[in-house]
Write an enzyme that holds these catalytic residues in place. Structure first.
Site, PDB file in Angstrom:
ATOM      1  N   CYS A  19       3.131   8.399   1.397  1.00  0.00           N
ATOM      2  CA  CYS A  19       3.553   7.437   2.425  1.00  0.00           C
ATOM      3  C   CYS A  19       3.780   6.101   1.734  1.00  0.00           C
ATOM      4  CB  CYS A  19       2.439   7.345   3.472  1.00  0.00           C
ATOM      5  SG  CYS A  19       2.741   6.072   4.703  1.00  0.00           S
ATOM      6  N   CYS A  38      -1.895  -2.697  14.973  1.00  0.00           N
ATOM      7  CA  CYS A  38      -1.556  -2.449  13.569  1.00  0.00           C
ATOM      8  C   CYS A  38      -1.997  -3.599  12.668  1.00  0.00           C
ATOM      9  CB  CYS A  38      -0.049  -2.234  13.455  1.00  0.00           C
ATOM     10  SG  CYS A  38       0.483  -1.920  11.767  1.00  0.00           S
ATOM     11  N   CYS A  40       2.997  -5.253  16.405  1.00  0.00           N
ATOM     12  CA  CYS A  40       2.328  -4.216  17.207  1.00  0.00           C
ATOM     13  C   CYS A  40       0.836  -4.542  17.303  1.00  0.00           C
ATOM     14  CB  CYS A  40       2.543  -2.835  16.597  1.00  0.00           C
ATOM     15  SG  CYS A  40       4.281  -2.359  16.558  1.00  0.00           S
ATOM     16  N   CYS A  77       4.661  -7.293   7.730  1.00  0.00           N
ATOM     17  CA  CYS A  77       5.558  -6.837   8.796  1.00  0.00           C
ATOM     18  C   CYS A  77       5.522  -7.875   9.909  1.00  0.00           C
ATOM     19  CB  CYS A  77       5.056  -5.493   9.328  1.00  0.00           C
ATOM     20  SG  CYS A  77       6.094  -4.776  10.625  1.00  0.00           S
ATOM     21  N   CYS A 137      -2.544   1.711   8.414  1.00  0.00           N
ATOM     22  CA  CYS A 137      -1.548   0.789   7.859  1.00  0.00           C
ATOM     23  C   CYS A 137      -2.097  -0.600   7.595  1.00  0.00           C
ATOM     24  CB  CYS A 137      -0.425   0.597   8.860  1.00  0.00           C
ATOM     25  SG  CYS A 137       0.294   2.106   9.391  1.00  0.00           S
ATOM     26  N   GLU A 195       0.826  -1.208   0.000  1.00  0.00           N
ATOM     27  CA  GLU A 195       0.000   0.000   0.000  1.00  0.00           C
ATOM     28  C   GLU A 195       0.857   1.254   0.000  1.00  0.00           C
ATOM     29  OE1 GLU A 195      -2.511   0.162   3.419  1.00  0.00           O
ATOM     30  OE2 GLU A 195      -3.424  -1.769   2.995  1.00  0.00           O
TER      31      GLU A 195
HETATM   32  N1  SAH Z   1       7.510   0.146  11.398  1.00  0.00           N
HETATM   33  C1  SAH Z   1       7.571   1.564  11.359  1.00  0.00           C
HETATM   34  C2  SAH Z   1       6.842   2.209  10.206  1.00  0.00           C
HETATM   35  C3  SAH Z   1       5.501   1.650   9.822  1.00  0.00           C
HETATM   36  S1  SAH Z   1       4.147   1.912  10.933  1.00  0.00           S
HETATM   37  C4  SAH Z   1       7.113   2.144  12.684  1.00  0.00           C
HETATM   38  O1  SAH Z   1       6.692   1.394  13.555  1.00  0.00           O
HETATM   39  O2  SAH Z   1       7.223   3.344  12.869  1.00  0.00           O
HETATM   40  C5  SAH Z   1       3.791   3.623  10.731  1.00  0.00           C
HETATM   41  C6  SAH Z   1       3.107   4.281  11.914  1.00  0.00           C
HETATM   42  O3  SAH Z   1       1.716   3.953  11.973  1.00  0.00           O
HETATM   43  C7  SAH Z   1       3.700   3.871  13.235  1.00  0.00           C
HETATM   44  O4  SAH Z   1       3.812   4.982  14.086  1.00  0.00           O
HETATM   45  C8  SAH Z   1       2.662   2.890  13.733  1.00  0.00           C
HETATM   46  O5  SAH Z   1       2.764   2.674  15.090  1.00  0.00           O
HETATM   47  C9  SAH Z   1       1.391   3.590  13.293  1.00  0.00           C
HETATM   48  N2  SAH Z   1       0.183   2.768  13.287  1.00  0.00           N
HETATM   49  C10 SAH Z   1       0.052   1.462  13.033  1.00  0.00           C
HETATM   50  N3  SAH Z   1      -1.233   1.055  13.138  1.00  0.00           N
HETATM   51  C11 SAH Z   1      -1.937   2.152  13.469  1.00  0.00           C
HETATM   52  C12 SAH Z   1      -3.321   2.389  13.723  1.00  0.00           C
HETATM   53  N4  SAH Z   1      -4.217   1.418  13.665  1.00  0.00           N
HETATM   54  N5  SAH Z   1      -3.695   3.665  14.023  1.00  0.00           N
HETATM   55  C13 SAH Z   1      -2.776   4.666  14.091  1.00  0.00           C
HETATM   56  N6  SAH Z   1      -1.468   4.498  13.855  1.00  0.00           N
HETATM   57  C14 SAH Z   1      -1.045   3.259  13.556  1.00  0.00           C
END
Ligand code: SAH
Length: 300
Positions: A61, A75, A72, A68, A291, A48
């Site tokens: 972006c 995510c 988290c 990944c 994401c 994406e």
């Molecule tokens: N792995 C890297 C980059 C990809 S995630 C990182 O962790 O920074 C990009 C951003 O989106 C990160 O800050 C992540 O924590 C956030 N993110 C992921 N899922 C999300 C969600 N459901 N709502 C808001 N932010 C989210």
């Protein structure tokens, strides 16, 4: 390219490809014009990218990996695990493929490596990509207009600090203390908060670039008054900018953003402790803007 040696030409025609990722799906937000693209790579994998229009122009972006494996809890990108790294060409290809959909005089002027994947675990390709996209004979993007976001891979942050590049580093913080951070982000068990913060401090000392801290507000989890005061302590004396992002709800994960009043009072609380803070506009919430949501839905 007959000026290149024959063997080399044969080898690149057999092993390399000049294909750009193909645009498979485009969704345009009715609310704000944000566009989400699902791109198909040469091997059928999908990633994406999200195009956002700001007053200064377009910001894109991009993803750094197919899926990944950071795990988290909030995510969607991580639900199916990581399939592979993107090559430098695929990092660039996301920008070139999407720029082709713009008017001839329009350009992507900012790039955030904040899509699916952990860029600092695809380090060499990321660096090649940064050097190519900023090259004068290429897109000549300003290095200051590139942001790389990490969940806190300490060795990667340290390596990046030594490259002498003026990119912006964004750290996904999401919690002001180790136990909560570890419960939201399993990778924090390998790279504890104090080590991550020290690496970010050193990044600032070496590059002069202020680190941006991302904090996704999750209802009832990390959005209380105690978190405001812990953040106040954590950022005492640290030059920093916190981006508050109301969580994009992901159906499968059962977590929600706080109501808007709570988001605003959280921001006010941080400002009172002298922290520089912005609430990130939640763009594209009607088009699976978070994401990994679109890729996931399209593959179900
Ligand atoms: N792995 C890297 C980059 C990809 S995630 C990182 O962790 O920074 C990009 C951003 O989106 C990160 O800050 C992540 O924590 C956030 N993110 C992921 N899922 C999300 C969600 N459901 N709502 C808001 N932010 C989210």
């Amino acid at each position: 390219m007959t000026d290149l040696p024959k063997d080399f030409r044969r080898s690149i025609s057999q092993n390399e490809s000049l294909l750009l990722p193909e645009i498979s799906v485009v969704r345009t937000s009715k609310k704000d014009g944000t566009k989400k693209f699902l791109l198909t790579l040469y091997d059928g994998n999908k990633v994406e990218a999200v195009l956002m229009k700001y007053s200064y122009g377009y910001s894109l972006c991009i993803s750094s990996q197919v899926g990944c494996d950071m795990g988290c809890r909030f995510c969607a990108s991580t639900i199916g695990g990581r399939l592979r790294n993107l090559t430098a060409a695929e990092l660039l290809g996301q920008i070139y493929a999407i720029e082709k959909t713009l008017a001839p005089d329009e350009r992507v002027s900012r790039v955030v490596v904040m899509g699916t994947g952990e860029p600092l675990l695809n380090y060499d390709n990321l660096l090649t990509f940064i050097r190519l996209i900023t090259d004068e004979s290429g897109a000549n993007l300003s290095i200051r207009h590139i942001t790389v976001s990490t969940c806190g891979i300490v060795p990667g942050i340290r390596r990046l600090a030594d490259e002498g590049l003026a990119i912006t580093l964004a750290l996904s913080l999401h919690a002001p203390e180790q136990p909560l951070r570890e419960s939201l982000m399993p990778i924090a068990a390998s790279y504890p908060l104090n080590e991550v913060m020290k690496a970010c401090d050193d990044y600032f000392d070496k590059t002069g670039r202020r680190v941006t801290y991302e904090y996704a507000l999750i209802n009832g989890i990390n959005d209380g008054p105690e978190h405001i005061s812990r953040l106040g302590q954590l950022f005492k004396g640290r030059p920093a900018h916190i981006n508050l992002i109301p969580l994009n709800a992901v159906d499968e994960l059962g977590l929600l953003p706080p109501p808007p009043e709570r988001v605003n009072s959280f921001a006010k609380g941080l400002e009172k402790s002298g922290i520089n803070v912005t609430i990130r506009r939640s763009l594209g919430s009607d088009i699976d803007g978070a994401c990994g949501q679109l890729r996931r839905k399209e593959s179900l």
